[in-house]
Design a protein around this motif. Structure first.
Motif, PDB file in Angstrom:
ATOM      1  N   ALA A  75      75.995 -47.229  29.923  1.00  0.00           N
ATOM      2  CA  ALA A  75      76.869 -46.056  29.915  1.00  0.00           C
ATOM      3  C   ALA A  75      78.327 -46.465  29.738  1.00  0.00           C
ATOM      4  O   ALA A  75      79.085 -45.823  28.993  1.00  0.00           O
ATOM      5  CB  ALA A  75      76.693 -45.259  31.209  1.00  0.00           C
ATOM      6  N   LEU A  76      78.723 -47.553  30.401  1.00  0.00           N
ATOM      7  CA  LEU A  76      80.090 -48.054  30.267  1.00  0.00           C
ATOM      8  C   LEU A  76      80.366 -48.466  28.817  1.00  0.00           C
ATOM      9  O   LEU A  76      81.394 -48.109  28.232  1.00  0.00           O
ATOM     10  CB  LEU A  76      80.302 -49.240  31.210  1.00  0.00           C
ATOM     11  N   LYS A  77      79.434 -49.206  28.224  1.00  0.00           N
ATOM     12  CA  LYS A  77      79.588 -49.640  26.828  1.00  0.00           C
ATOM     13  C   LYS A  77      79.663 -48.440  25.886  1.00  0.00           C
ATOM     14  O   LYS A  77      80.502 -48.395  24.976  1.00  0.00           O
ATOM     15  CB  LYS A  77      78.424 -50.551  26.442  1.00  0.00           C
ATOM     16  N   ALA A  78      78.798 -47.457  26.088  1.00  0.00           N
ATOM     17  CA  ALA A  78      78.795 -46.263  25.226  1.00  0.00           C
ATOM     18  C   ALA A  78      80.127 -45.520  25.315  1.00  0.00           C
ATOM     19  O   ALA A  78      80.664 -45.069  24.294  1.00  0.00           O
ATOM     20  CB  ALA A  78      77.644 -45.335  25.621  1.00  0.00           C
ATOM     21  N   ASN A  79      80.675 -45.415  26.515  1.00  0.00           N
ATOM     22  CA  ASN A  79      81.964 -44.731  26.680  1.00  0.00           C
ATOM     23  C   ASN A  79      83.099 -45.507  26.014  1.00  0.00           C
ATOM     24  O   ASN A  79      84.011 -44.919  25.426  1.00  0.00           O
ATOM     25  CB  ASN A  79      82.265 -44.527  28.166  1.00  0.00           C
ATOM     26  N   MET A  80      83.046 -46.850  26.119  1.00  0.00           N
ATOM     27  CA  MET A  80      84.046 -47.683  25.452  1.00  0.00           C
ATOM     28  C   MET A  80      84.002 -47.484  23.939  1.00  0.00           C
ATOM     29  O   MET A  80      85.034 -47.362  23.277  1.00  0.00           O
ATOM     30  CB  MET A  80      83.797 -49.160  25.775  1.00  0.00           C
ATOM     31  N   ILE A  81      82.788 -47.456  23.388  1.00  0.00           N
ATOM     32  CA  ILE A  81      82.629 -47.306  21.935  1.00  0.00           C
ATOM     33  C   ILE A  81      83.043 -45.912  21.483  1.00  0.00           C
ATOM     34  O   ILE A  81      83.689 -45.751  20.435  1.00  0.00           O
ATOM     35  CB  ILE A  81      81.175 -47.632  21.529  1.00  0.00           C
ATOM     36  N   ASN A  82      82.687 -44.892  22.269  1.00  0.00           N
ATOM     37  CA  ASN A  82      83.091 -43.525  21.913  1.00  0.00           C
ATOM     38  C   ASN A  82      84.604 -43.401  21.848  1.00  0.00           C
ATOM     39  O   ASN A  82      85.154 -42.791  20.919  1.00  0.00           O
ATOM     40  CB  ASN A  82      82.534 -42.524  22.927  1.00  0.00           C
ATOM     41  N   TYR A  83      85.289 -44.002  22.826  1.00  0.00           N
ATOM     42  CA  TYR A  83      86.752 -43.933  22.810  1.00  0.00           C
ATOM     43  C   TYR A  83      87.315 -44.779  21.663  1.00  0.00           C
ATOM     44  O   TYR A  83      88.318 -44.414  21.044  1.00  0.00           O
ATOM     45  CB  TYR A  83      87.332 -44.383  24.153  1.00  0.00           C
ATOM     46  N   TRP A  84      86.674 -45.913  21.365  1.00  0.00           N
ATOM     47  CA  TRP A  84      87.111 -46.756  20.247  1.00  0.00           C
ATOM     48  C   TRP A  84      87.055 -45.956  18.939  1.00  0.00           C
ATOM     49  O   TRP A  84      87.979 -46.026  18.128  1.00  0.00           O
ATOM     50  CB  TRP A  84      86.208 -47.988  20.162  1.00  0.00           C
ATOM     51  N   ARG A  85      85.974 -45.202  18.763  1.00  0.00           N
ATOM     52  CA  ARG A  85      85.866 -44.380  17.541  1.00  0.00           C
ATOM     53  C   ARG A  85      86.995 -43.346  17.482  1.00  0.00           C
ATOM     54  O   ARG A  85      87.599 -43.137  16.435  1.00  0.00           O
ATOM     55  CB  ARG A  85      84.508 -43.669  17.505  1.00  0.00           C
ATOM     56  N   ASN A  86      87.262 -42.699  18.598  1.00  0.00           N
ATOM     57  CA  ASN A  86      88.333 -41.695  18.607  1.00  0.00           C
ATOM     58  C   ASN A  86      89.698 -42.333  18.372  1.00  0.00           C
ATOM     59  O   ASN A  86      90.523 -41.810  17.622  1.00  0.00           O
ATOM     60  CB  ASN A  86      88.342 -40.932  19.935  1.00  0.00           C
ATOM     61  N   HIS A  87      89.917 -43.472  19.025  1.00  0.00           N
ATOM     62  CA  HIS A  87      91.230 -44.129  18.984  1.00  0.00           C
ATOM     63  C   HIS A  87      91.528 -44.723  17.611  1.00  0.00           C
ATOM     64  O   HIS A  87      92.681 -44.702  17.164  1.00  0.00           O
ATOM     65  CB  HIS A  87      91.267 -45.232  20.045  1.00  0.00           C
ATOM     66  N   PHE A  88      90.505 -45.240  16.949  1.00  0.00           N
ATOM     67  CA  PHE A  88      90.717 -45.903  15.665  1.00  0.00           C
ATOM     68  C   PHE A  88      90.135 -45.119  14.491  1.00  0.00           C
ATOM     69  O   PHE A  88      90.869 -44.699  13.589  1.00  0.00           O
ATOM     70  CB  PHE A  88      90.123 -47.316  15.692  1.00  0.00           C
ATOM     71  N   VAL A  89      88.830 -44.911  14.477  1.00  0.00           N
ATOM     72  CA  VAL A  89      88.179 -44.312  13.306  1.00  0.00           C
ATOM     73  C   VAL A  89      88.702 -42.902  13.047  1.00  0.00           C
ATOM     74  O   VAL A  89      89.094 -42.562  11.926  1.00  0.00           O
ATOM     75  CB  VAL A  89      86.647 -44.297  13.477  1.00  0.00           C
ATOM     76  N   VAL A  90      88.740 -42.068  14.081  1.00  0.00           N
ATOM     77  CA  VAL A  90      89.184 -40.679  13.912  1.00  0.00           C
ATOM     78  C   VAL A  90      90.691 -40.616  13.694  1.00  0.00           C
ATOM     79  O   VAL A  90      91.175 -39.985  12.751  1.00  0.00           O
ATOM     80  CB  VAL A  90      88.776 -39.822  15.132  1.00  0.00           C
ATOM     81  N   GLU A  91      91.451 -41.299  14.565  1.00  0.00           N
ATOM     82  CA  GLU A  91      92.911 -41.241  14.493  1.00  0.00           C
ATOM     83  C   GLU A  91      93.455 -41.803  13.178  1.00  0.00           C
ATOM     84  O   GLU A  91      94.420 -41.286  12.623  1.00  0.00           O
ATOM     85  CB  GLU A  91      93.517 -42.011  15.676  1.00  0.00           C
ATOM     86  N   GLU A  92      92.811 -42.860  12.660  1.00  0.00           N
ATOM     87  CA  GLU A  92      93.327 -43.517  11.455  1.00  0.00           C
ATOM     88  C   GLU A  92      92.561 -43.120  10.189  1.00  0.00           C
ATOM     89  O   GLU A  92      92.782 -43.703   9.126  1.00  0.00           O
ATOM     90  CB  GLU A  92      93.253 -45.047  11.629  1.00  0.00           C
TER      91      GLU A  92
END
Length: 710
Positions: free
Chosen positions: A135-152
């Motif tokens: 669950a911790l890893k999934a939350n880290m990856i979800n935020y990574w997608r928002n922070h980088f993939v979506v934002e950029e």
């Protein structure tokens, strides 16, 4: 005196040595021999003193000093260095220390992660994540997608882990993706050479029988441990008489060991392959598709999250060095003549802690500066590199890495990967020392050039020119009939390769055909003999160009998700001041595996429907929650939820039955507020998504005071 009131003799001894050396330095300061700012900390003053004296020694060596004068200056430098080392040790002794044994016990009991196949004894370098870890890893990856993939607006792909040999041959991994290894001559146990030398020197530094001069020399070697090549490492291992750590036996000569897992593709075994050592190559070989998908616009970035595999020589340090791991990588393609970034101004004032290659070589300190200052002072070479370093730091802090435990270290020359021209690592300070968790490399045009050459395919982008350019170029005209008869199905590939030659290579082609009648053309791993009868003409022609073709450079941030996960857990592992047996995880709500616990005060049947209603409402809002209706005091159940990092707890009590209100508890402060049941879902949504902090919640709702008992 520690927080628990116990006296540590080692702390006192560190300070006693430190104060003795400081007295010597104080005498020099009073007499004007050391210049330091009054606003500097003690360690900063000592660092400045070492730098100042080091400059004096270097200047003396360049002149013609007397032996006594040089010896006096060197002795002064040694005193200052010794004071600095002692002060740093003394400060480190008083910093909060993580009890690694207690931490690892918590991780095992709560099954954040554990050794794979432990039922059979386990395999070094392989680990499984438990429910909380997943669950911790999934939350880290979800935020990574928002922070980088979506934002950029990045283009995410998912490519296969199984990779044919010819792809990794072209990328250089088959020939150069290696570490240096030594073996125990009797048992055959394998050790990574730099790690073995590092451990040996660290042990020597703590030994009382080693002279200060030798310790200074060893400290210099350790600072540059990543910069040594195979021959240098071998010489140092011999010089310091390193032995096998377990048996004390002699070691073999140093050798290279390729880190990739080999396999075969298909039942015949004729097509050799490897498990990918990085996710990046999947993005590079799809460059043309991605550029077309992006409507040929530059710059743009591709991203990928997936498993990578490296056959580590001697896996160690838990999740920090494993043989299978999750990577999240970005390949930002840009014009090599323009490495600016359109959003650089948004991060120009972000402060980052930098440890440059020059500082490592000279023994200087980490410097904190804004990204714009680092760029202006040429510490960072481009806006795009600076932009991503700032964005990387923002991500790491958001997911729970403390700023005080974070730095960016630049790779030194010999340490640089075969594909990189510059690289910075985000490193986190742990009980294992500084650990790389993110690498940000300028891969220049290396990968696209390599795959283009291997496949005879242009991997280029285009820039429309405002003013067309006319220039003379050499044009090769081929005899298609002879080419087709000679090379058959390879004829088209050979023709394309001839036309893609540079003007200098075309001139070389013409000269060799005129002198010897033949020319050897390399296309990937194959070579073809070109004879005079295959070429109709090689002549200069005028060509008007409306577009400029270029091979893009690449800036690559590469995240080790497992390493980041470990560092988050270790740096946020804490002990309650009131009870040193009560441990807890200070995980940010953003990535906490479970956001909220729902606890009935007791097993009273009247509480059951309220617990079920609250839990169901939280699930509808997408808030992971855990109901703990086990027997035992409420304080003991709070402690259990704290240990797995649950940031908030909702307690159903008798006032819930009477007034339909509940208490909401915050993990870090253990303080509580009283909230109407109708509002608890909305409050938790705001708290868990960063729309409201706990202080704001305390202003909105009345505080609830109760004694927590276990």
């Amino acid at each position: 005196v520690t927080q628990q009131g116990s006296f540590k003799l080692s702390y006192y001894n560190e300070y006693k040595s430190y104060l003795r050396l400081m007295l010597k330095l104080l005498q020099r300061t009073v007499t004007g021999n050391i210049s330091c700012s009054a606003t500097m900390s003690t360690i900063e003053q000592l660092q400045a003193a070492v730098t100042q004296q080091g400059a004096i020694v270097r200047k003396l060596k360049q002149s013609d000093p007397s032996a006594d004068e040089l010896a006096t200056a060197i002795e002064e430098l040694k005193v200052r260095k010794a004071a600095l080392v002692t002060a740093e040790k003394a400060q480190a002794a008083l910093e909060p220390q993580v009890d690694r044994a207690k931490f690892e016990n918590c991780m095992k009991r709560r099954f954040f992660y554990g050794a794979s196949f432990s039922l059979y004894g386990g395999v070094a370098g392989l680990f499984d994540l438990g429910p909380a870890g997943c669950a911790l890893k999934a939350n880290m990856i979800n935020y990574w997608r928002n922070h980088f993939v979506v934002e950029e607006n990045m283009l995410e792909v998912e490519c296969t882990s199984l990779t044919p040999e010819y792809v990794l041959k072209a990328s250089g991994h088959v020939d150069r993706f290696s570490d240096f290894m030594v073996k125990d001559v009797k048992t055959g146990d394998c050790y990574r050479a730099d790690h073995l030398l590092e451990a040996h020197l660290e042990k020597q530094l703590s030994s009382k029988g080693v002279s200060q001069e030798s310790k200074d020399e060893m400290a210099t070697v350790l600072r540059q441990i990543d910069n040594y090549g195979m021959q240098e490492l071998g010489s140092l291992i011999t010089k310091y008489n390193c032995k096998a750590p377990i048996t004390g036996n002699d070691l073999t000569d140093i050798a290279e060991f390729n880190l990739m897992f080999g396999t075969s593709i298909g039942p015949t075994g004729l097509l050799k392959g490897f498990m990918r050592p990085e996710t990046a190559q999947g993005i590079f070989v799809n460059f043309k598709r991605l550029l077309e998908y992006n409507q040929d616009k530059m710059p743009f970035a591709g991203a990928q999250i997936g498993q990578s595999f490296r056959n580590e020589i001697s896996p160690r340090s838990g999740l920090l060095r494993v043989r299978e791991f999750c990577q999240a990588e970005i390949e930002h393609f840009l014009d090599p003549k323009d490495k600016s970034h359109p959003k650089f101004k948004l991060v120009s004032d972000v402060k980052i802690r930098l440890y440059s290659a020059k500082a490592q070589t000279e023994g200087s300190k980490i410097v904190e500066m804004t990204v714009s200052d680092a760029l202006n002072q040429n510490v960072i070479q481009s806006e795009t590199m600076g932009y991503f370093l700032a964005r990387i730091q923002q991500y790491l802090i958001a997911v729970g890495i403390p700023t005080s435990c974070l730095r960016f270290r630049q790779h030194m020359g010999n340490e640089m990967a075969h594909y990189a021209c510059d690289c910075w690592d985000a490193e986190c300070k742990t009980t294992y020392g500084w650990v790389e968790i993110v690498g940000c490399a300028d891969r220049s045009c290396y990968d696209l050039n390599a795959h283009s050459k291997a496949t005879s395919t242009k991997l280029v982008a285009q820039q429309r020119l405002e003013t067309p350019i006319t220039r003379e170029v050499l044009e090769v005209a081929v005899n298609k009939a002879v080419m087709g008869k000679t090379f058959k199905k390879e004829a088209t590939k050979v023709t394309v390769a001839l036309n893609d030659l540079s003007d200098d290579d075309k001139e070389d082609l013409r000269e060799k055909l005129e002198s010897s009648g033949s020319f050897k053309l390399s296309v990937g791993e194959n070579s073809f003999e070109i004879t005079s009868d295959m070429i109709s003409s090689i002549k200069k022609v005028s060509r008007t160009e409306h577009v400029r073709e270029f091979v893009p450079s690449v800036i690559e941030p590469s995240f080790g998700i497992g390493r980041i996960l470990y560092c988050i857990l270790e740096t946020n592992f804490k002990v309650r001041e009131s009870d040193d047996k009560r441990t807890w995880l200070d995980l940010p709500p953003l990535i906490a595996p479970t956001k909220c616990s729902v606890l009935p005060l007791s097993s009273h049947t009247d509480f059951v429907p309220y617990v079920q209603e609250i839990s169901a409402e939280l699930r509808k809002l997408g808030i992971p929650n855990k109901v703990d209706d086990s027997s035992g005091a409420i304080g003991r159940r709070y402690a259990r939820t704290d240990e797995i990092g649950i940031p908030f707890g909702i307690t159903v009590d008798f006032d819930t039955v009477k007034l339909e209100t509940v208490t909401v508890r915050e993990r870090n402060t253990c303080s509580q507020v009283r909230v109407p049941m109708s509002e608890v879902g909305g409050l938790m949504h705001k708290l868990c998504n960063g729309l409201l902090d706990w202080e704001g919640a305390k202003k909105q709702y009345p505080e609830f005071l109760a004694q927590e008992t276990i």
